[in-house]
Design a protein around this motif. Structure first.
Motif, PDB file in Angstrom:
ATOM      1  N   HIS A  94       0.822  -1.201   0.000  1.00  0.00           N
ATOM      2  CA  HIS A  94       0.000   0.000   0.000  1.00  0.00           C
ATOM      3  C   HIS A  94       0.861   1.258   0.000  1.00  0.00           C
ATOM      4  O   HIS A  94       0.376   2.350   0.303  1.00  0.00           O
ATOM      5  N   GLY A  95       2.116   1.085  -0.273  1.00  0.00           N
ATOM      6  CA  GLY A  95       2.995   2.245  -0.354  1.00  0.00           C
ATOM      7  C   GLY A  95       3.335   2.865   0.981  1.00  0.00           C
ATOM      8  O   GLY A  95       3.684   4.035   1.076  1.00  0.00           O
ATOM      9  N   ILE A  96       3.203   2.061   2.038  1.00  0.00           N
ATOM     10  CA  ILE A  96       3.554   2.577   3.367  1.00  0.00           C
ATOM     11  C   ILE A  96       4.842   1.898   3.807  1.00  0.00           C
ATOM     12  O   ILE A  96       4.927   0.673   3.831  1.00  0.00           O
ATOM     13  N   GLU A  97       5.839   2.687   4.157  1.00  0.00           N
ATOM     14  CA  GLU A  97       7.080   2.084   4.614  1.00  0.00           C
ATOM     15  C   GLU A  97       6.956   1.804   6.112  1.00  0.00           C
ATOM     16  O   GLU A  97       6.672   2.707   6.898  1.00  0.00           O
ATOM     17  N   PRO A  98       7.105   0.543   6.531  1.00  0.00           N
ATOM     18  CA  PRO A  98       6.980   0.224   7.964  1.00  0.00           C
ATOM     19  C   PRO A  98       7.967   1.052   8.774  1.00  0.00           C
ATOM     20  O   PRO A  98       9.126   1.185   8.390  1.00  0.00           O
ATOM     21  N   ASN A  99       7.511   1.607   9.850  1.00  0.00           N
ATOM     22  CA  ASN A  99       8.354   2.426  10.721  1.00  0.00           C
ATOM     23  C   ASN A  99       9.006   1.526  11.770  1.00  0.00           C
ATOM     24  O   ASN A  99       8.326   0.982  12.634  1.00  0.00           O
ATOM     25  N   PRO A 100      10.316   1.383  11.703  1.00  0.00           N
ATOM     26  CA  PRO A 100      10.992   0.442  12.623  1.00  0.00           C
ATOM     27  C   PRO A 100      10.793   0.818  14.086  1.00  0.00           C
ATOM     28  O   PRO A 100      10.845  -0.043  14.957  1.00  0.00           O
ATOM     29  N   ASP A 101      10.558   2.099  14.349  1.00  0.00           N
ATOM     30  CA  ASP A 101      10.335   2.508  15.740  1.00  0.00           C
ATOM     31  C   ASP A 101       8.984   2.015  16.250  1.00  0.00           C
ATOM     32  O   ASP A 101       8.702   2.083  17.439  1.00  0.00           O
ATOM     33  N   TRP A 102       8.169   1.557  15.342  1.00  0.00           N
ATOM     34  CA  TRP A 102       6.840   1.089  15.731  1.00  0.00           C
ATOM     35  C   TRP A 102       6.704  -0.422  15.584  1.00  0.00           C
ATOM     36  O   TRP A 102       5.602  -0.957  15.446  1.00  0.00           O
ATOM     37  N   ILE A 103       7.822  -1.079  15.567  1.00  0.00           N
ATOM     38  CA  ILE A 103       7.791  -2.544  15.579  1.00  0.00           C
ATOM     39  C   ILE A 103       8.551  -2.981  16.823  1.00  0.00           C
ATOM     40  O   ILE A 103       9.767  -2.850  16.900  1.00  0.00           O
ATOM     41  N   HIS A 104       7.808  -3.451  17.802  1.00  0.00           N
ATOM     42  CA  HIS A 104       8.432  -3.800  19.079  1.00  0.00           C
ATOM     43  C   HIS A 104       8.286  -5.293  19.348  1.00  0.00           C
ATOM     44  O   HIS A 104       7.204  -5.844  19.192  1.00  0.00           O
ATOM     45  N   VAL A 105       9.375  -5.892  19.770  1.00  0.00           N
ATOM     46  CA  VAL A 105       9.285  -7.274  20.243  1.00  0.00           C
ATOM     47  C   VAL A 105       8.946  -7.219  21.719  1.00  0.00           C
ATOM     48  O   VAL A 105       9.703  -6.657  22.510  1.00  0.00           O
ATOM     49  N   VAL A 106       7.789  -7.757  22.072  1.00  0.00           N
ATOM     50  CA  VAL A 106       7.356  -7.629  23.459  1.00  0.00           C
ATOM     51  C   VAL A 106       7.660  -8.906  24.243  1.00  0.00           C
ATOM     52  O   VAL A 106       7.697  -9.986  23.676  1.00  0.00           O
ATOM     53  N   PRO A 107       7.892  -8.744  25.538  1.00  0.00           N
ATOM     54  CA  PRO A 107       8.144  -9.916  26.377  1.00  0.00           C
ATOM     55  C   PRO A 107       6.908 -10.818  26.398  1.00  0.00           C
ATOM     56  O   PRO A 107       5.789 -10.344  26.230  1.00  0.00           O
ATOM     57  N   HIS A 108       7.105 -12.122  26.618  1.00  0.00           N
ATOM     58  CA  HIS A 108       5.982 -13.034  26.493  1.00  0.00           C
ATOM     59  C   HIS A 108       5.094 -13.088  27.729  1.00  0.00           C
ATOM     60  O   HIS A 108       4.138 -13.827  27.774  1.00  0.00           O
ATOM     61  N   SER A 109       5.427 -12.310  28.740  1.00  0.00           N
ATOM     62  CA  SER A 109       4.491 -12.182  29.858  1.00  0.00           C
ATOM     63  C   SER A 109       4.791 -10.883  30.587  1.00  0.00           C
ATOM     64  O   SER A 109       5.794 -10.233  30.309  1.00  0.00           O
ATOM     65  N   GLY A 110       3.914 -10.521  31.492  1.00  0.00           N
ATOM     66  CA  GLY A 110       4.131  -9.290  32.234  1.00  0.00           C
ATOM     67  C   GLY A 110       3.658  -8.064  31.472  1.00  0.00           C
ATOM     68  O   GLY A 110       2.851  -8.169  30.556  1.00  0.00           O
ATOM     69  N   VAL A 111       4.155  -6.916  31.852  1.00  0.00           N
ATOM     70  CA  VAL A 111       3.681  -5.669  31.238  1.00  0.00           C
ATOM     71  C   VAL A 111       4.404  -5.394  29.930  1.00  0.00           C
ATOM     72  O   VAL A 111       5.384  -6.045  29.600  1.00  0.00           O
ATOM     73  N   LEU A 112       3.892  -4.420  29.225  1.00  0.00           N
ATOM     74  CA  LEU A 112       4.521  -4.029  27.963  1.00  0.00           C
ATOM     75  C   LEU A 112       5.771  -3.200  28.239  1.00  0.00           C
ATOM     76  O   LEU A 112       5.999  -2.732  29.347  1.00  0.00           O
ATOM     77  N   LEU A 113       6.553  -3.016  27.224  1.00  0.00           N
ATOM     78  CA  LEU A 113       7.744  -2.181  27.352  1.00  0.00           C
ATOM     79  C   LEU A 113       7.339  -0.718  27.528  1.00  0.00           C
ATOM     80  O   LEU A 113       6.337  -0.269  26.980  1.00  0.00           O
ATOM     81  N   ASP A 114       8.150   0.019  28.259  1.00  0.00           N
ATOM     82  CA  ASP A 114       7.889   1.447  28.432  1.00  0.00           C
ATOM     83  C   ASP A 114       7.860   2.153  27.081  1.00  0.00           C
ATOM     84  O   ASP A 114       7.016   3.001  26.817  1.00  0.00           O
ATOM     85  N   ARG A 115       8.790   1.774  26.225  1.00  0.00           N
ATOM     86  CA  ARG A 115       8.861   2.505  24.949  1.00  0.00           C
ATOM     87  C   ARG A 115       7.639   2.240  24.081  1.00  0.00           C
ATOM     88  O   ARG A 115       7.298   3.036  23.220  1.00  0.00           O
TER      89      ARG A 115
END
Lengths: 340, 340
Positions: B211-232
DNA sequence: TTGAAAGCGCTAACAT
DNA sequence: ATGTTAGCGCTTTCAA
C-alpha cells in the motif's frame, strides 16, 4: 540402537555392575576406587552413554513419573485461565520434584480403562483432578498406587488432598453481596460431584441463613461445564421478582453469565451484581471487571505434587491435607443492590 | 506385586509365549486353538492380569507414548486461552491415536537435558512447540527420534510440521487496518525465534509496502511473552505522531495493550484500533471485544499428533506439512482511522 | 573393591 | 498348535 551399559563396561574393562554403581552413585553401599570410577566416567563420556529409562524402571521399580488425570479433556475448554494456571503449577512443581508427567485424560471418564493404565507400571503415582467420590480413587488405592487429589477434598481419609477452603470462599462471595444490600441472590453451581462446587454452594447457603435469608431453590442452578447457560437461568434472571446478584461457582460461568445478561439488556452492576471464583487474570480484562474469589491456584497444584512425591519417596504422608485460604478480590461487577 | 504373565501361563497350563500371543492377538503369525485361547482368557480374567507396560515396551521396542515439549513452562501463563485450546487438541488427538503423553517442560529450555530425557527410551517420538531453529530439533533428528513441530514451520525439511499460514494471517490483520484508513500502524511482535511471530511480522510489512507505506521500525516492538509491555511501547503510543492502530501478534499481547492504553487515556477504537491473533474465546468478553485473526487451534494440534503417530507407526511421512488457513474475525476493537 | 549372575516381565525367533 | 529360550538394558544380591 543406543549404547548399552555393557558396551560401557567393556570399554572401561569393568563389569556392568561397576558401571551401574558409579552411575547411580550408591554412596556407602559399595566402594569403587577413584581410579576405576574415572575410567568408567571416561567411557561413559566417550560413548555418549545414557541409561535406558525403561530398563532402569523395570529393574529398579521406580519410574520417576506420575500421572496427571483430569475428569475429562474438555476441562481444557474452560478458557478462563484456571486450567492454564493449574498446569503451570503442576509442571513447575513436577520439575522441582524431579518427576515427569504422564498426561492421561479422556473426553469422558472410563474408570476401568484408566485404572489399568495407571496400574501398568508406568507411573509411581497419580495426581487426580476428579470428582471427590470418583470410583477411580478407590481403585487406585486398592492397587496400592500412591494417589493425591488436587482442587478437591478427599472422601477416603488415607488419600492426601490439596485444595482451597471452598466453603469459606463461598461464604466470602456471598457475604460481599449481602453486605452490598442484596437479598435476592442466585447461585450458579458446578457439578454436584465436585467437592469444590458443593462446598461453595454450602458456603453460599450458610451465609444467607446467617442473615436470615432462606435460599431460593429456584435460584440455585447447576450449570453445564461448557457452552451456554440454561434457558431457565436466563428466565429467572429476567423474571419478577428477579435476583439482583449472582454468585457463580467459577469465573468461566460468571463471564458466560455476564455476556448473556448483557445480551438480555441487564446492566452490570447497576441491575445485576456478579461474583466469580478463581480470580483469574481475565477478570481484569472484562467489562466490567469481574469481582471474584481468589485461590492460589499454582500453590494448590504445587502442594499436591509435593505430597505425592513425598509419599512415593518415603512411603508415608497418608492422609495429608493442604488447604489454602481464599481471598475476595472486589472489582467492577458488584455494586449496591438496586432499590425497588 | 501385580500378577505376571508366568502366573497366568501356569494357571492355564500353557507357556508364557502362548499367553503373549493370545493377549496381543498376533493374527496369522501363530495359531492358538480356540480351546487353549479360552483357557488362557479365563486365567487372565480370574487373576485380573494385565501386562506390565514397562516390560512390554522394553521387549517390544514401542512405548505408545509421545512427549509434548514446550519452549518453557510459562507458556501456561498466557491466559488468553491459546494454551488451553492447544492442550485440548493435543489430548484429544492423542487419545484418538492411542498414544499417551509425557509432559516434559521446564521453566527454561535446556537442550541437552531435554534431549537426554527424550532419548532414554520412554517415548516413541516428540511433539514440539519450540523455536523453529531450536537445536533440540536437530538433536532429536540425529538420534532418530520421530519429531513433529506444531504451531511452527520447520527449518529441517525432513521434520513434519503443522501450523497456520501465519504470514497470511499477518496480511489479513494489517489489510483490515489499512482498509479502515489507518496509515500509522504499530506491530507488537513475538520472539524473533518463533516462526509464527516472524511470519506474522512479514505479512504485516508486506501489506504495508503493497500500500505504499514504509513500515516504521520505531513502531515494531518485540514484546516480552508475559508481564507488562515495554515502556517505549507506551511512549510510542502516546507520542506525536502516534500510531492509530496496532496489530499485536497474539491476543494475550493485544489484551495487555488494551488495558495499558485505556490506562493512558486512549479510547478504543476511537483513538486506537487493535487487532490480535488467535481469536480465542476471551476476545468475545473484553471491552471492547477484540478483533482478531483466527486459526483452528485444535485442528493444528490434532494434525500434528496424527502426523507423528503415523510416522511412528509406518516410519514414513518425512517432511509432511499441514497448514491451516486463518480467518479474520472483526469485532469491536477496530474502527476507522481518526481524522487529524 | 569388583565381578558373575539372577532377576524385572515381556516378546519373538526358533524348535518341536 | 504350542513350548523353549534368548534376549530387551538395567539393578542388585552374593561371592570372590
Amino acid at each position: 540402537m543406543a549404547t548399552t551399559i555393557r558396551e560401557v563396561a567393556k570399554r572401561a574393562g569393568v563389569s556392568t555392575a561397576a558401571v551401574s554403581y558409579v552411575l547411580n552413585d550408591r554412596k556407602g553401599a559399595v566402594k569403587i576406587s577413584d581410579e576405576t570410577r574415572a575410567r568408567i566416567w571416561k567411557a561413559v563420556k566417550e560413548l555418549g552413554y545414557h541409561p535406558n529409562a525403561l530398563a532402569r524402571s523395570l529393574a529398579g521399580k521406580r519410574t520417576h513419573t506420575v500421572a496427571l488425570v483430569m475428569q475429562y479433556a474438555s476441562i481444557f475448554s474452560s478458557w478462563s485461565g484456571f486450567t492454564s494456571e493449574m498446569m503451570h503449577g503442576v509442571v513447575r512443581a513436577a520439575f522441582d520434584h524431579d518427576v515427569d508427567l504422564l498426561l492421561h485424560t479422556r473426553e469422558r471418564p472410563d474408570t476401568n480403562a484408566e485404572a489399568l493404565v495407571l496400574a501398568d507400571g508406568r507411573v509411581d503415582g497419580a495426581l487426580l483432578l476428579r470428582d471427590w467420590e470418583d470410583p477411580l480413587i478407590d481403585l487406585l488405592v486398592d492397587q496400592g498406587i500412591p494417589t493425591t487429589l488436587i482442587y478437591s477434598r478427599s472422601r477416603n481419609p488415607s488419600v492426601p488432598s490439596s485444595c482451597c477452603d471452598d466453603e469459606l470462599g463461598g461464604r466470602m462471595a456471598t457475604e460481599h453481596l449481602v453486605s452490598l444490600g442484596h437479598r435476592r441472590i442466585m447461585h450458579l453451581a458446578g457439578s454436584r460431584r465436585s467437592s469444590a462446587a458443593v462446598d461453595r454452594l454450602k458456603g453460599f447457603e450458610s451465609i444467607l441463613r446467617e442473615h436470615g435469608i432462606e435460599p431460593n431453590p429456584d435460584w440455585i442452578h447447576v450449570v453445564p461445564h461448557s457452552g451456554v447457560l440454561l434457558d431457565r437461568t436466563m428466565e429467572a434472571l429476567c423474571g419478577d421478582p428477579r435476583p439482583t446478584a449472582v454468585f457463580a461457582w467459577s469465573d468461566d460461568v460468571a463471564l458466560r453469565l455476564m455476556a448473556e445478561a448483557r445480551g438480555a439488556g441487564l446492566r452490570i452492576p447497576e441491575d445485576l451484581s456478579v461474583v466469580g471464583f478463581d480470580s483469574t487474570e481475565v477478570c481484569n480484562h472484562t467489562s466490567p471487571t469481574l469481582t471474584s474469589v481468589s485461590q492460589n491456584i499454582p500453590l494448590v497444584a504445587a502442594e499436591g505434587v509435593r505430597m505425592l512425591a513425598e509419599r512415593i519417596r518415603d512411603n508415608k504422608g497418608e492422609g495429608a491435607r493442604f488447604t489454602v485460604t481464599p481471598e475476595l478480590h472486589v472489582r467492577g461487577s458488584t455494586g449496591p443492590a438496586p432499590r425497588r
